[in-house]
Design an enzyme around this catalytic site. Structure first.
Site, PDB file in Angstrom:
ATOM      1  N   GLY A   1       2.957  -1.278   4.362  1.00  0.00           N
ATOM      2  CA  GLY A   1       2.990   0.158   4.104  1.00  0.00           C
ATOM      3  C   GLY A   1       4.416   0.621   3.835  1.00  0.00           C
ATOM      4  N   GLY A   2       5.090   1.083   4.870  1.00  0.00           N
ATOM      5  CA  GLY A   2       6.427   1.674   4.736  1.00  0.00           C
ATOM      6  C   GLY A   2       7.415   0.832   3.933  1.00  0.00           C
TER       7      GLY A   2
ATOM      8  N   ASN B   1       0.862  -1.180   0.000  1.00  0.00           N
ATOM      9  CA  ASN B   1       0.000   0.000   0.000  1.00  0.00           C
ATOM     10  C   ASN B   1       0.901   1.234   0.000  1.00  0.00           C
ATOM     11  OD1 ASN B   1      -1.818   2.033   0.498  1.00  0.00           O
ATOM     12  ND2 ASN B   1      -2.362   1.350   2.567  1.00  0.00           N
ATOM     13  N   TRP B   2       0.954   1.883  -1.153  1.00  0.00           N
ATOM     14  CA  TRP B   2       1.881   3.025  -1.277  1.00  0.00           C
ATOM     15  C   TRP B   2       1.303   4.306  -0.675  1.00  0.00           C
ATOM     16  CZ3 TRP B   2       3.935   2.438  -7.082  1.00  0.00           C
ATOM     17  CH2 TRP B   2       4.558   1.195  -7.193  1.00  0.00           C
ATOM     18  N   LYS B   3       0.070   4.274  -0.265  1.00  0.00           N
ATOM     19  CA  LYS B   3      -0.598   5.421   0.365  1.00  0.00           C
ATOM     20  C   LYS B   3      -0.431   6.692  -0.489  1.00  0.00           C
ATOM     21  CE  LYS B   3       0.074   3.178   4.776  1.00  0.00           C
ATOM     22  NZ  LYS B   3       0.132   3.287   6.216  1.00  0.00           N
TER      23      LYS B   3
ATOM     24  N   GLY C   1       2.414   1.742  10.902  1.00  0.00           N
ATOM     25  CA  GLY C   1       3.320   2.878  10.755  1.00  0.00           C
ATOM     26  C   GLY C   1       3.972   3.307  12.051  1.00  0.00           C
TER      27      GLY C   1
ATOM     28  N   GLU D   1      -5.146  -5.699  10.595  1.00  0.00           N
ATOM     29  CA  GLU D   1      -4.161  -4.653  10.839  1.00  0.00           C
ATOM     30  C   GLU D   1      -4.461  -3.965  12.165  1.00  0.00           C
ATOM     31  OE1 GLU D   1      -2.247  -3.310   6.898  1.00  0.00           O
ATOM     32  OE2 GLU D   1      -4.014  -2.081   7.228  1.00  0.00           O
TER      33      GLU D   1
ATOM     34  N   SER E   1       3.678  -2.650  10.372  1.00  0.00           N
ATOM     35  CA  SER E   1       5.134  -2.579  10.535  1.00  0.00           C
ATOM     36  C   SER E   1       5.862  -3.884  10.198  1.00  0.00           C
ATOM     37  CB  SER E   1       5.482  -2.119  11.953  1.00  0.00           C
ATOM     38  OG  SER E   1       4.925  -0.842  12.202  1.00  0.00           O
TER      39      SER E   1
ATOM     40  N   GLU F   1      -6.737   4.099   8.095  1.00  0.00           N
ATOM     41  CA  GLU F   1      -6.605   5.542   7.828  1.00  0.00           C
ATOM     42  C   GLU F   1      -7.879   6.084   7.181  1.00  0.00           C
ATOM     43  OE1 GLU F   1      -2.896   5.221   5.722  1.00  0.00           O
ATOM     44  OE2 GLU F   1      -1.924   4.629   7.596  1.00  0.00           O
TER      45      GLU F   1
ATOM     46  N   HIS G   1      -9.285   0.483   5.126  1.00  0.00           N
ATOM     47  CA  HIS G   1      -8.006   0.734   5.788  1.00  0.00           C
ATOM     48  C   HIS G   1      -8.238   1.637   6.999  1.00  0.00           C
ATOM     49  CE1 HIS G   1      -3.930   2.127   6.554  1.00  0.00           C
ATOM     50  NE2 HIS G   1      -3.533   1.043   5.900  1.00  0.00           N
TER      51      HIS G   1
HETATM   52  C1  PEP Z   1      -0.609  -0.243   6.277  1.00  0.00           C
HETATM   53  O1  PEP Z   1      -0.758   0.971   6.176  1.00  0.00           O
HETATM   54  O2  PEP Z   1      -1.470  -1.016   5.816  1.00  0.00           O
HETATM   55  C2  PEP Z   1       0.578  -0.730   6.970  1.00  0.00           C
HETATM   56  C3  PEP Z   1       0.593  -1.959   7.359  1.00  0.00           C
HETATM   57  O3  PEP Z   1       1.592   0.188   7.157  1.00  0.00           O
HETATM   58  P1  PEP Z   1       3.034  -0.118   7.793  1.00  0.00           P
HETATM   59  O4  PEP Z   1       3.545  -1.385   7.156  1.00  0.00           O
HETATM   60  O5  PEP Z   1       3.861   1.061   7.462  1.00  0.00           O
HETATM   61  O6  PEP Z   1       2.804  -0.292   9.262  1.00  0.00           O
END
Ligand code: PEP
Length: 254
Positions: free
Chosen positions: A237-238, A9-11, A176, A170, A216, A100, A98
């Site tokens: 994500g990251g 997920n590049w957000k 994050g 999640e 994470s 967010e 998600h």
């Molecule tokens: C996400 O936003 O779905 C996620 C898992 O982010 P991160 O890996 O950065 O925690």
């Protein structure tokens, strides 16, 4: 049979050139992977779906996902994007729910249930996200929170629909933040999720759905998390923002 999946997920990151470059890097870096049936999904921001779909071109190993879509077919919804629109640029999956989106854009389970239906009607697979906040876990409400998210967001579907659902657990406190659920916490929740799906539908449906963990995940912790019996991969994500790390996560699943 459920499949292993690594989804990035590049957000709201990367402009068009950087998105195309990352897609190209992933395409090159996965060429050298040994036989690996893991599905690889990337979710660029909406404006970059079309150029990235061209970039990915004939590389059938990489699937495209949108990060969101509107539940209506079309109409006066300024700033929104429909399922038909994202489908028309080569997108085959959509991330819905998600944390967010839930936290900053007020998405609730009832709207999400509508979005899921619209996505399936448009022949897309849904990556449905859910998970508890830290306070809910501290109060031991994590199981009931997840139950109501799945119940309200997905239990209107029939068994056939579930072939097009991917779940992403999640825990919000792990997204994050650098905090990760322990492999045991992830396994415990994923096993619970299969139990509730089995109770609502049947064992086969529960066993066949892929359940991803997100929060994470990085190359240093992926192997341990992905090795859990009910963890079928990750929503990332990251660590999805550079090819080396992302492809390392694909390798960690083998
Ligand atoms: C996400 O936003 O779905 C996620 C898992 O982010 P991160 O890996 O950065 O925690």
């Amino acid at each position: 049979m459920r499949t292993k999946i690594v989804a990035g997920n590049w957000k709201m990151n990367l402009d068009v050139d950087a998105s195309k470059q990352l897609a190209k890097d992933i395409s090159v870096d996965i060429q050298n992977l040994e036989t690996n049936n893991t599905r690889i999904i990337i979710a660029p921001t909406a404006t970059n779906l079309y150029p990235v779909s061209h970039q990915v071109g004939m590389d059938t190993r990489i699937e495209l996902a949108a990060q969101n879509m509107h539940q209506a077919k079309n109409g006066a919804f300024t700033g929104e994007i429909s399922a038909e629109m994202i489908r028309s640029v080569g997108v085959t999956n959509v991330i819905l729910g998600h944390s967010e989106r839930r936290a900053y854009f007020g998405e609730h389970n009832d709207t999400l249930a509508e979005k899921v239906t619209t996505a399936l009607q448009n022949k897309m697979e849904v990556i449905f996200c859910f998970g508890e906040h830290l306070k809910q876990r501290q109060k031991k409400l994590h199981f009931s929170t997840v139950l109501s998210q799945i119940n309200e967001g997905l239990f209107h579907l029939n068994k056939e629909d579930w072939k097009h659902i991917i779940l992403a657990y999640e825990p919000v406190w792990a997204i994050g933040t650098g905090e990760t659920a322990t492999p045991e916490q992830a396994q415990e929740m994923h096993e619970y999720i299969r139990t509730i799906i089995s109770g609502k539908y049947d064992k086969e449906t529960a066993q066949n759905v892929s359940i991803l963990y997100g929060g994470s995940v990085k190359p240093s912790n992926a192997k341990e998390i992905f090795s859990q019996a009910d963890v079928d991969g990750g929503l990332i994500g990251g660590a999805a923002l550079n090819s080396t790390d992302f492809v390392a996560l694909v390798k960690a699943i083998q």
